[in-house]
Every structure is written in structure tokens, then in C-alpha cells.
Design a protein around this motif. Structure first.
Motif, PDB file in Angstrom:
ATOM      1  N   VAL A  38     -42.087   6.502 -34.945  1.00 16.65           N
ATOM      2  CA  VAL A  38     -40.684   6.178 -35.214  1.00 16.65           C
ATOM      3  C   VAL A  38     -40.497   4.671 -35.263  1.00 16.65           C
ATOM      4  O   VAL A  38     -39.844   4.135 -36.171  1.00 16.65           O
ATOM      5  CB  VAL A  38     -39.759   6.818 -34.150  1.00 16.65           C
ATOM      6  N   TRP A  39     -41.075   3.976 -34.296  1.00 16.70           N
ATOM      7  CA  TRP A  39     -40.926   2.517 -34.262  1.00 16.70           C
ATOM      8  C   TRP A  39     -41.552   1.862 -35.492  1.00 16.70           C
ATOM      9  O   TRP A  39     -40.985   0.936 -36.066  1.00 16.70           O
ATOM     10  CB  TRP A  39     -41.527   1.955 -32.980  1.00 16.70           C
ATOM     11  N   GLY A  40     -42.722   2.338 -35.881  1.00 19.17           N
ATOM     12  CA  GLY A  40     -43.362   1.799 -37.080  1.00 19.17           C
ATOM     13  C   GLY A  40     -42.568   2.107 -38.338  1.00 19.17           C
ATOM     14  O   GLY A  40     -42.431   1.265 -39.231  1.00 19.17           O
ATOM     15  N   ALA A  41     -42.032   3.336 -38.400  1.00 22.66           N
ATOM     16  CA  ALA A  41     -41.248   3.730 -39.571  1.00 22.66           C
ATOM     17  C   ALA A  41     -39.970   2.907 -39.690  1.00 22.66           C
ATOM     18  O   ALA A  41     -39.509   2.634 -40.797  1.00 22.66           O
ATOM     19  CB  ALA A  41     -40.911   5.219 -39.494  1.00 22.66           C
ATOM     20  N   LEU A  42     -39.400   2.505 -38.585  1.00 24.13           N
ATOM     21  CA  LEU A  42     -38.207   1.659 -38.633  1.00 24.13           C
ATOM     22  C   LEU A  42     -38.553   0.180 -38.810  1.00 24.13           C
ATOM     23  O   LEU A  42     -37.741  -0.585 -39.327  1.00 24.13           O
ATOM     24  CB  LEU A  42     -37.383   1.855 -37.363  1.00 24.13           C
ATOM     25  N   ALA A  43     -39.743  -0.216 -38.403  1.00 24.28           N
ATOM     26  CA  ALA A  43     -40.141  -1.620 -38.540  1.00 24.28           C
ATOM     27  C   ALA A  43     -40.382  -2.004 -40.000  1.00 24.28           C
ATOM     28  O   ALA A  43     -40.091  -3.131 -40.396  1.00 24.28           O
ATOM     29  CB  ALA A  43     -41.391  -1.897 -37.711  1.00 24.28           C
ATOM     30  N   VAL A  44     -40.898  -1.074 -40.783  1.00 25.00           N
ATOM     31  CA  VAL A  44     -41.222  -1.387 -42.185  1.00 25.00           C
ATOM     32  C   VAL A  44     -39.976  -1.749 -42.991  1.00 25.00           C
ATOM     33  O   VAL A  44     -39.931  -2.818 -43.604  1.00 25.00           O
ATOM     34  CB  VAL A  44     -42.015  -0.228 -42.833  1.00 25.00           C
ATOM     35  N   PRO A  45     -38.914  -0.903 -43.019  1.00 26.29           N
ATOM     36  CA  PRO A  45     -37.736  -1.329 -43.787  1.00 26.29           C
ATOM     37  C   PRO A  45     -37.042  -2.547 -43.192  1.00 26.29           C
ATOM     38  O   PRO A  45     -36.453  -3.338 -43.939  1.00 26.29           O
ATOM     39  CB  PRO A  45     -36.819  -0.105 -43.786  1.00 26.29           C
ATOM     40  N   THR A  46     -37.132  -2.731 -41.874  1.00 32.34           N
ATOM     41  CA  THR A  46     -36.543  -3.925 -41.262  1.00 32.34           C
ATOM     42  C   THR A  46     -37.263  -5.180 -41.742  1.00 32.34           C
ATOM     43  O   THR A  46     -36.628  -6.183 -42.092  1.00 32.34           O
ATOM     44  CB  THR A  46     -36.620  -3.831 -39.722  1.00 32.34           C
ATOM     45  N   TYR A  47     -38.580  -5.118 -41.790  1.00 32.82           N
ATOM     46  CA  TYR A  47     -39.372  -6.249 -42.269  1.00 32.82           C
ATOM     47  C   TYR A  47     -39.010  -6.583 -43.714  1.00 32.82           C
ATOM     48  O   TYR A  47     -38.752  -7.743 -44.045  1.00 32.82           O
ATOM     49  CB  TYR A  47     -40.863  -5.917 -42.153  1.00 32.82           C
ATOM     50  N   TYR A  48     -38.984  -5.565 -44.571  1.00 29.99           N
ATOM     51  CA  TYR A  48     -38.682  -5.814 -45.983  1.00 29.99           C
ATOM     52  C   TYR A  48     -37.243  -6.260 -46.186  1.00 29.99           C
ATOM     53  O   TYR A  48     -36.955  -7.051 -47.089  1.00 29.99           O
ATOM     54  CB  TYR A  48     -39.008  -4.589 -46.839  1.00 29.99           C
ATOM     55  N   TYR A  49     -36.328  -5.787 -45.362  1.00 28.86           N
ATOM     56  CA  TYR A  49     -34.946  -6.257 -45.450  1.00 28.86           C
ATOM     57  C   TYR A  49     -34.884  -7.754 -45.153  1.00 28.86           C
ATOM     58  O   TYR A  49     -34.251  -8.513 -45.876  1.00 28.86           O
ATOM     59  CB  TYR A  49     -34.048  -5.494 -44.470  1.00 28.86           C
ATOM     60  N   LEU A  50     -35.552  -8.176 -44.085  1.00 21.91           N
ATOM     61  CA  LEU A  50     -35.515  -9.591 -43.709  1.00 21.91           C
ATOM     62  C   LEU A  50     -36.172 -10.476 -44.766  1.00 21.91           C
ATOM     63  O   LEU A  50     -35.648 -11.546 -45.106  1.00 21.91           O
ATOM     64  CB  LEU A  50     -36.192  -9.784 -42.353  1.00 21.91           C
ATOM     65  N   ILE A  51     -37.306 -10.034 -45.308  1.00 18.45           N
ATOM     66  CA  ILE A  51     -37.999 -10.819 -46.342  1.00 18.45           C
ATOM     67  C   ILE A  51     -37.141 -10.933 -47.602  1.00 18.45           C
ATOM     68  O   ILE A  51     -36.968 -12.024 -48.163  1.00 18.45           O
ATOM     69  CB  ILE A  51     -39.370 -10.183 -46.675  1.00 18.45           C
ATOM     70  N   ASN A  52     -36.603  -9.800 -48.065  1.00 14.80           N
ATOM     71  CA  ASN A  52     -35.785  -9.811 -49.284  1.00 14.80           C
ATOM     72  C   ASN A  52     -34.504 -10.605 -49.095  1.00 14.80           C
ATOM     73  O   ASN A  52     -34.056 -11.290 -50.016  1.00 14.80           O
ATOM     74  CB  ASN A  52     -35.466  -8.378 -49.726  1.00 14.80           C
ATOM     75  N   ASN A  53     -33.902 -10.543 -47.913  1.00 19.60           N
ATOM     76  CA  ASN A  53     -32.685 -11.301 -47.657  1.00 19.60           C
ATOM     77  C   ASN A  53     -32.975 -12.798 -47.650  1.00 19.60           C
ATOM     78  O   ASN A  53     -32.198 -13.594 -48.190  1.00 19.60           O
ATOM     79  CB  ASN A  53     -32.066 -10.863 -46.334  1.00 19.60           C
ATOM     80  N   LYS A  54     -34.095 -13.189 -47.059  1.00 17.42           N
ATOM     81  CA  LYS A  54     -34.479 -14.605 -47.024  1.00 17.42           C
ATOM     82  C   LYS A  54     -34.705 -15.133 -48.443  1.00 17.42           C
ATOM     83  O   LYS A  54     -34.214 -16.206 -48.811  1.00 17.42           O
ATOM     84  CB  LYS A  54     -35.749 -14.769 -46.191  1.00 17.42           C
ATOM     85  N   GLU A  55     -35.434 -14.365 -49.244  1.00 12.25           N
ATOM     86  CA  GLU A  55     -35.705 -14.787 -50.623  1.00 12.25           C
ATOM     87  C   GLU A  55     -34.424 -14.771 -51.467  1.00 12.25           C
ATOM     88  O   GLU A  55     -34.238 -15.635 -52.322  1.00 12.25           O
ATOM     89  CB  GLU A  55     -36.768 -13.889 -51.261  1.00 12.25           C
ATOM     90  N   TYR A  56     -33.558 -13.808 -51.237  1.00  8.36           N
ATOM     91  CA  TYR A  56     -32.285 -13.757 -51.958  1.00  8.36           C
ATOM     92  C   TYR A  56     -31.477 -15.025 -51.689  1.00  8.36           C
ATOM     93  O   TYR A  56     -30.947 -15.647 -52.614  1.00  8.36           O
ATOM     94  CB  TYR A  56     -31.485 -12.524 -51.549  1.00  8.36           C
ATOM     95  N   LYS A  57     -31.386 -15.422 -50.424  1.00  8.11           N
ATOM     96  CA  LYS A  57     -30.635 -16.631 -50.077  1.00  8.11           C
ATOM     97  C   LYS A  57     -31.263 -17.866 -50.706  1.00  8.11           C
ATOM     98  O   LYS A  57     -30.559 -18.785 -51.140  1.00  8.11           O
ATOM     99  CB  LYS A  57     -30.555 -16.778 -48.560  1.00  8.11           C
TER     100      LYS A  57
END
Length: 158
Positions: A38-57
Motif C-alpha cells: 500500500v505504501w509503495g502504491a501510494l508513493a509512486v503517484p505522489t512521486y510523479y505528482y511532485l516531479i510533474n508539478n515542479k516541471e510544470y512550474k
């Protein structure tokens, strides 16, 4: 929990624990091996959200600077642009879409782990001893012996 006792609040408690802290409902159900999944499954979209948000900004800032006439990170000191304005726009759109999909994936995984903890708590309480059995049998039609018939009868006993 002893065999044969039914705890009606156990599924609700497992769902509550999973809601408060993801993976805690699985631990409450004594399925410890599911919590890291569960923790790994939630970590993956969290990681990609943070990366995409940083690049978007990053691309959004460059786009705004270029539109107002200032130098951005994709323009060198001589004024040569390595990335066009249209590319900056498309990059923002794509990164925004990726960020939103990461967020949606994370929400879906979060809800699914709550449902899984609750359903598992329900299923743990079912009787699964060795007395449950299935005995398939073949039966002939007592009226018509000459015409072969194919059928299926399922008999179960508790």
C-alpha cells in the motif's frame, strides 16, 4: 479473534484505520505484508505528482517571463531561444495533465486500499474450516436410459 465469533464492527474499524493512515487497516487485519505494498502504491503517484508539478512550474515561469519580454532559462545571453513559445505552452499542458493523472491515481489507490481493508475484515470472519467441501457427481436420468444427457449437479454440505 477466535474461530466462530463474529465482530460486526471489525470491517468498519479496519476501514477507519486505513482512512486515517493508509496501510493501517491491513495491519489491523494482521495482513502485515500488505502494508508495504500500500505504501509503495501510494508513493509512486505522489512521486510523479511532485516531479510533474515542479516541471510544470518551471515551464510556466519560463512562459510568463518570455511573454513579458524578460529572459528565461531557455534563452541564452545572446537572445537565442532553445525552446519555442509553442513548445513551452505544450509542455505546460502535458505536465499539467500528467500531474492531474498522478493525483487521480493516488486518490483511486487510497480509496481502493480502504475498500480492501474493509472487505478483507469481512472475509476473515467467514468459516473456512475443512468441513466445507464440494463433491461433483454424475447422475443418470432414471426415466430415459437410451438417450444420453449431460448435466451438472453441485452438492455442498456444511
Amino acid at each position: 479473534m477466535q474461530q466462530g465469533t463474529y465482530a460486526p464492527l471489525k470491517p468498519a474499524r479496519a476501514a477507519f484505520y486505513s482512512t486515517i493512515l493508509p496501510g493501517m487497516g491491513q495491519i489491523y487485519n494482521k495482513k502485515y505484508w500488505k502494508a508495504p505494498i500500500v505504501w509503495g502504491a501510494l508513493a509512486v503517484p505522489t512521486y510523479y505528482y511532485l516531479i510533474n508539478n515542479k516541471e510544470y512550474k518551471r515551464f510556466r515561469t519560463a512562459y510568463r517571463l518570455r511573454r513579458t519580454g524578460f529572459q528565461d532559462e531557455f534563452t541564452n545571453d545572446l537572445g537565442v531561444e532553445s525552446v519555442s513559445l509553442e513548445t513551452l505552452e505544450r509542455a505546460q499542458e502535458q505536465l499539467s495533465e500528467n500531474r492531474d493523472m498522478s493525483l487521480l491515481s493516488g486518490v483511486i489507490i487510497y480509496i481502493l486500499q480502504i475498500v480492501e481493508a474493509s472487505v478483507n475484515a469481512h472475509l476473515i470472519q467467514f468459516n473456512t474450516d475443512d468441513n466445507l467441501s464440494i463433491r461433483p457427481t454424475l447422475m443418470q436420468d432414471p426415466i430415459q436410459f437410451d438417450t444420453p444427457k449431460v448435466g451438472f449437479k453441485l452438492k455442498y454440505t456444511f
